[in-house]
Design a protein around this motif. Structure first.
Motif, PDB file in Angstrom:
ATOM      1  N   GLU A   4       0.824  -1.209   0.000  1.00  0.00           N
ATOM      2  CA  GLU A   4       0.000   0.000   0.000  1.00  0.00           C
ATOM      3  C   GLU A   4       0.863   1.266   0.000  1.00  0.00           C
ATOM      4  N   THR A   5       1.849   1.303   0.872  1.00  0.00           N
ATOM      5  CA  THR A   5       2.682   2.502   1.010  1.00  0.00           C
ATOM      6  C   THR A   5       3.984   2.406   0.214  1.00  0.00           C
ATOM      7  N   LEU A   6       4.292   1.226  -0.288  1.00  0.00           N
ATOM      8  CA  LEU A   6       5.550   0.942  -0.991  1.00  0.00           C
ATOM      9  C   LEU A   6       6.767   1.245  -0.111  1.00  0.00           C
ATOM     10  N   GLU A   7       6.598   1.056   1.170  1.00  0.00           N
ATOM     11  CA  GLU A   7       7.680   1.251   2.121  1.00  0.00           C
ATOM     12  C   GLU A   7       8.367  -0.091   2.371  1.00  0.00           C
ATOM     13  N   ILE A   8       9.686  -0.081   2.370  1.00  0.00           N
ATOM     14  CA  ILE A   8      10.443  -1.286   2.683  1.00  0.00           C
ATOM     15  C   ILE A   8      10.360  -1.482   4.189  1.00  0.00           C
ATOM     16  N   ARG A   9       9.724  -2.549   4.621  1.00  0.00           N
ATOM     17  CA  ARG A   9       9.491  -2.796   6.044  1.00  0.00           C
ATOM     18  C   ARG A   9      10.579  -3.663   6.666  1.00  0.00           C
ATOM     19  N   THR A  10      11.055  -4.640   5.931  1.00  0.00           N
ATOM     20  CA  THR A  10      12.075  -5.537   6.459  1.00  0.00           C
ATOM     21  C   THR A  10      13.131  -5.773   5.398  1.00  0.00           C
ATOM     22  N   ILE A  11      14.303  -6.116   5.855  1.00  0.00           N
ATOM     23  CA  ILE A  11      15.385  -6.417   4.919  1.00  0.00           C
ATOM     24  C   ILE A  11      16.224  -7.541   5.515  1.00  0.00           C
ATOM     25  N   GLU A  12      16.589  -8.464   4.696  1.00  0.00           N
ATOM     26  CA  GLU A  12      17.422  -9.590   5.114  1.00  0.00           C
ATOM     27  C   GLU A  12      18.514  -9.735   4.059  1.00  0.00           C
ATOM     28  N   VAL A  13      19.750  -9.608   4.479  1.00  0.00           N
ATOM     29  CA  VAL A  13      20.886  -9.716   3.571  1.00  0.00           C
ATOM     30  C   VAL A  13      21.503 -11.089   3.778  1.00  0.00           C
ATOM     31  N   THR A  14      21.660 -11.815   2.691  1.00  0.00           N
ATOM     32  CA  THR A  14      22.188 -13.174   2.768  1.00  0.00           C
ATOM     33  C   THR A  14      23.329 -13.348   1.776  1.00  0.00           C
ATOM     34  N   PRO A  15      24.150 -14.343   1.993  1.00  0.00           N
ATOM     35  CA  PRO A  15      25.173 -14.652   0.989  1.00  0.00           C
ATOM     36  C   PRO A  15      24.513 -15.179  -0.285  1.00  0.00           C
ATOM     37  N   ASN A  16      25.262 -15.219  -1.361  1.00  0.00           N
ATOM     38  CA  ASN A  16      24.711 -15.655  -2.648  1.00  0.00           C
ATOM     39  C   ASN A  16      24.156 -17.070  -2.610  1.00  0.00           C
ATOM     40  N   ALA A  17      24.671 -17.904  -1.740  1.00  0.00           N
ATOM     41  CA  ALA A  17      24.247 -19.305  -1.695  1.00  0.00           C
ATOM     42  C   ALA A  17      22.852 -19.486  -1.093  1.00  0.00           C
ATOM     43  N   ALA A  18      22.367 -18.520  -0.353  1.00  0.00           N
ATOM     44  CA  ALA A  18      21.057 -18.636   0.299  1.00  0.00           C
ATOM     45  C   ALA A  18      19.942 -18.315  -0.693  1.00  0.00           C
ATOM     46  N   VAL A 124      27.738  -2.942  -3.434  1.00  0.00           N
ATOM     47  CA  VAL A 124      27.967  -2.299  -2.144  1.00  0.00           C
ATOM     48  C   VAL A 124      29.435  -1.906  -2.052  1.00  0.00           C
ATOM     49  N   ALA A 125      29.709  -0.813  -1.371  1.00  0.00           N
ATOM     50  CA  ALA A 125      31.076  -0.317  -1.264  1.00  0.00           C
ATOM     51  C   ALA A 125      31.832  -0.959  -0.098  1.00  0.00           C
ATOM     52  N   SER A 126      31.117  -1.365   0.921  1.00  0.00           N
ATOM     53  CA  SER A 126      31.751  -1.923   2.112  1.00  0.00           C
ATOM     54  C   SER A 126      32.332  -3.300   1.824  1.00  0.00           C
ATOM     55  N   ARG A 127      33.390  -3.627   2.541  1.00  0.00           N
ATOM     56  CA  ARG A 127      34.035  -4.922   2.342  1.00  0.00           C
ATOM     57  C   ARG A 127      33.553  -5.982   3.320  1.00  0.00           C
ATOM     58  N   SER A 128      33.316  -5.599   4.564  1.00  0.00           N
ATOM     59  CA  SER A 128      32.883  -6.602   5.537  1.00  0.00           C
ATOM     60  C   SER A 128      31.365  -6.810   5.411  1.00  0.00           C
ATOM     61  N   PHE A 129      30.942  -8.035   5.701  1.00  0.00           N
ATOM     62  CA  PHE A 129      29.537  -8.389   5.532  1.00  0.00           C
ATOM     63  C   PHE A 129      28.641  -7.554   6.447  1.00  0.00           C
ATOM     64  N   GLU A 135      24.960  -0.806   5.104  1.00  0.00           N
ATOM     65  CA  GLU A 135      24.862   0.022   3.898  1.00  0.00           C
ATOM     66  C   GLU A 135      23.533  -0.211   3.177  1.00  0.00           C
ATOM     67  N   LEU A 136      23.112  -1.452   3.070  1.00  0.00           N
ATOM     68  CA  LEU A 136      21.860  -1.755   2.387  1.00  0.00           C
ATOM     69  C   LEU A 136      20.648  -1.274   3.192  1.00  0.00           C
ATOM     70  N   ARG A 139      20.342   2.370   2.509  1.00  0.00           N
ATOM     71  CA  ARG A 139      19.712   2.575   1.191  1.00  0.00           C
ATOM     72  C   ARG A 139      18.199   2.410   1.279  1.00  0.00           C
ATOM     73  N   ALA A 140      17.754   1.407   2.019  1.00  0.00           N
ATOM     74  CA  ALA A 140      16.320   1.181   2.172  1.00  0.00           C
ATOM     75  C   ALA A 140      15.670   2.373   2.870  1.00  0.00           C
ATOM     76  N   ALA A 141      16.325   2.903   3.900  1.00  0.00           N
ATOM     77  CA  ALA A 141      15.781   4.062   4.613  1.00  0.00           C
ATOM     78  C   ALA A 141      15.714   5.286   3.705  1.00  0.00           C
ATOM     79  N   VAL A 142      16.731   5.482   2.876  1.00  0.00           N
ATOM     80  CA  VAL A 142      16.742   6.606   1.928  1.00  0.00           C
ATOM     81  C   VAL A 142      15.604   6.449   0.924  1.00  0.00           C
ATOM     82  N   LEU A 143      15.431   5.260   0.405  1.00  0.00           N
ATOM     83  CA  LEU A 143      14.363   5.011  -0.564  1.00  0.00           C
ATOM     84  C   LEU A 143      12.989   5.219   0.078  1.00  0.00           C
ATOM     85  N   ASN A 144      12.825   4.828   1.337  1.00  0.00           N
ATOM     86  CA  ASN A 144      11.556   5.067   2.037  1.00  0.00           C
ATOM     87  C   ASN A 144      11.279   6.565   2.164  1.00  0.00           C
TER      88      ASN A 144
END
Length: 158
Positions: A4-18, A124-129, A135-136, A139-144
């Motif tokens: 409805e609001t097109l707001e990103i509510r949750t985010i889960e970052v996983t490795p490529n294998a997931a 992503v620019a950061s090196r550590s997970f 960082e992601l 980005r979600a907060a900025v997009l919201n």
């Protein structure tokens, strides 16, 4: 994402294998238990017993098409009856009509928003997970914020 609001509510970052389906229960757990979730949509990859059980546990309707050649489930688990009813409806109405009837095409709005998320940067620019996750989330907060600013509010003037 709230359709409805097109707001990103949750985010889960996983490795490529997931896979996507394995993260759905974790995504639903990020929404506070006192907030009602009415519908959870996804593509056929989410047609798993674990995803269906997580959706049923939140009291939401699953708007997930069956995979091609899907068969009824015979186990007695949460979400099985709703899945089998969806399968019967898809066989009776056809896949295209089921998508219209169920509101499955609402997903296209979310896919468009995810395209906007990617426009903020494919990499992503950061090196550590841990920093990549932060960082992601930023980005979600900025997009919201962009979504709140750009959403038109229509007021009827008599």
């Amino acid at each position: 994402m709230d359709a409805e609001t097109l707001e990103i509510r949750t985010i889960e970052v996983t490795p490529n294998a997931a896979g996507d389906a394995s993260t759905l229960p974790d995504l639903l757990a990020q929404v506070p238990a006192d907030e009602r979730i009415t519908r959870v949509g996804g593509d056929g990859a989410y047609d798993t017993s674990k995803c269906r059980a997580a959706i049923a546990a939140r009291g939401a309707d699953a708007v997930i098409p069956m995979r091609r050649g899907g068969q009824p489930w015979t186990t007695d688990a949460p979400g099985v009856d709703a899945r089998n009813e969806t399968l019967r409806a898809m066989k009776r109405l056809g896949r295209t009509i089921w998508k219209e009837w169920s509101g499955y095409h609402r997903r296209s709005l979310i896919e468009t928003k995810m395209r906007c998320f990617k426009l903020l940067g494919e990499r992503v620019a950061s090196r550590s997970f841990d920093r990549q996750i932060t960082e992601l989330k930023v980005r979600a907060a900025v997009l919201n914020c962009f979504s709140q600013i750009a959403t038109p509010h229509t007021i009827r003037v008599a």
